[in-house]
Design a protein around this motif. Sequence first.
Motif, PDB file in Angstrom:
ATOM      1  N   MET A  31       0.856  -1.170   0.000  1.00  0.00           N
ATOM      2  CA  MET A  31       0.000   0.000   0.000  1.00  0.00           C
ATOM      3  C   MET A  31       0.898   1.229   0.000  1.00  0.00           C
TER       4      MET A  31
ATOM      5  N   ILE B 130     -10.336  -8.308  -0.048  1.00  0.00           N
ATOM      6  CA  ILE B 130      -9.373  -7.199  -0.103  1.00  0.00           C
ATOM      7  C   ILE B 130      -8.440  -7.336  -1.305  1.00  0.00           C
TER       8      ILE B 130
ATOM      9  N   ALA C 159      -8.170  -4.721  -4.344  1.00  0.00           N
ATOM     10  CA  ALA C 159      -6.868  -4.113  -4.642  1.00  0.00           C
ATOM     11  C   ALA C 159      -6.503  -4.321  -6.108  1.00  0.00           C
TER      12      ALA C 159
ATOM     13  N   TYR D 213      -9.052   0.657  -4.133  1.00  0.00           N
ATOM     14  CA  TYR D 213      -8.484   1.448  -3.045  1.00  0.00           C
ATOM     15  C   TYR D 213      -7.635   2.634  -3.508  1.00  0.00           C
TER      16      TYR D 213
ATOM     17  N   GLY E 176     -10.556   3.046   3.220  1.00  0.00           N
ATOM     18  CA  GLY E 176     -11.274   2.105   2.365  1.00  0.00           C
ATOM     19  C   GLY E 176     -12.697   2.486   2.042  1.00  0.00           C
TER      20      GLY E 176
ATOM     21  N   SER F 190     -15.385  -3.009   2.379  1.00  0.00           N
ATOM     22  CA  SER F 190     -14.085  -2.539   1.882  1.00  0.00           C
ATOM     23  C   SER F 190     -13.309  -1.759   2.934  1.00  0.00           C
ATOM     24  N   GLN F 191     -13.990  -1.236   3.936  1.00  0.00           N
ATOM     25  CA  GLN F 191     -13.301  -0.417   4.934  1.00  0.00           C
ATOM     26  C   GLN F 191     -12.503  -1.290   5.900  1.00  0.00           C
TER      27      GLN F 191
END
Length: 152
Positions: free
Chosen positions: A7, A35, A39, A44, A61, A102-103
């Motif tokens: 990230m 996730i 990605a 994101y 997110g 997603s968060q």
Amino acid sequence: MSEKLIMTVDNNKGEVGDVTILLRPDLAPLHVEQITRLAKEGFYDGLTFHRVIDGFMAQGGCPNGTGMGGAKKQIKAEFNKHPHIEGVCSMARSQNPNSASSQFFICLDDAGFLDGQYTVWGEVESGMELVHALPKGEPPRMPGKIVKMTVA
């Protein structure tokens, strides 16, 4: 060898760098799948850390930057026994335990009161100093952001 997320974070203080997260499919296979899929789709990229509380956690997110949005698919809780300690990555959710989407949040310190109530899906291996340097606030005045998230 386990997969990792890379990230790239911009903390809006002139520091841009990579945070490497070891994925833990042994703890939460559905969350890791969600996730990594998001990605790879670029979901994101460009999103902010909309909630950063010093001594607690940094949350990001949300596609609209408010903490009220998410991806279309929600996933069933995969609560596990891994402790919420500094560097642990866990999924945010509403009051419904099966509402993760997603968060996510990264623990900035010990948050053991979350154990067994939120799904741990990864651990920061490197770059934690960038997470600690994110602007604080709910939301921060000038939030840090995820420049890009890739699966390594």
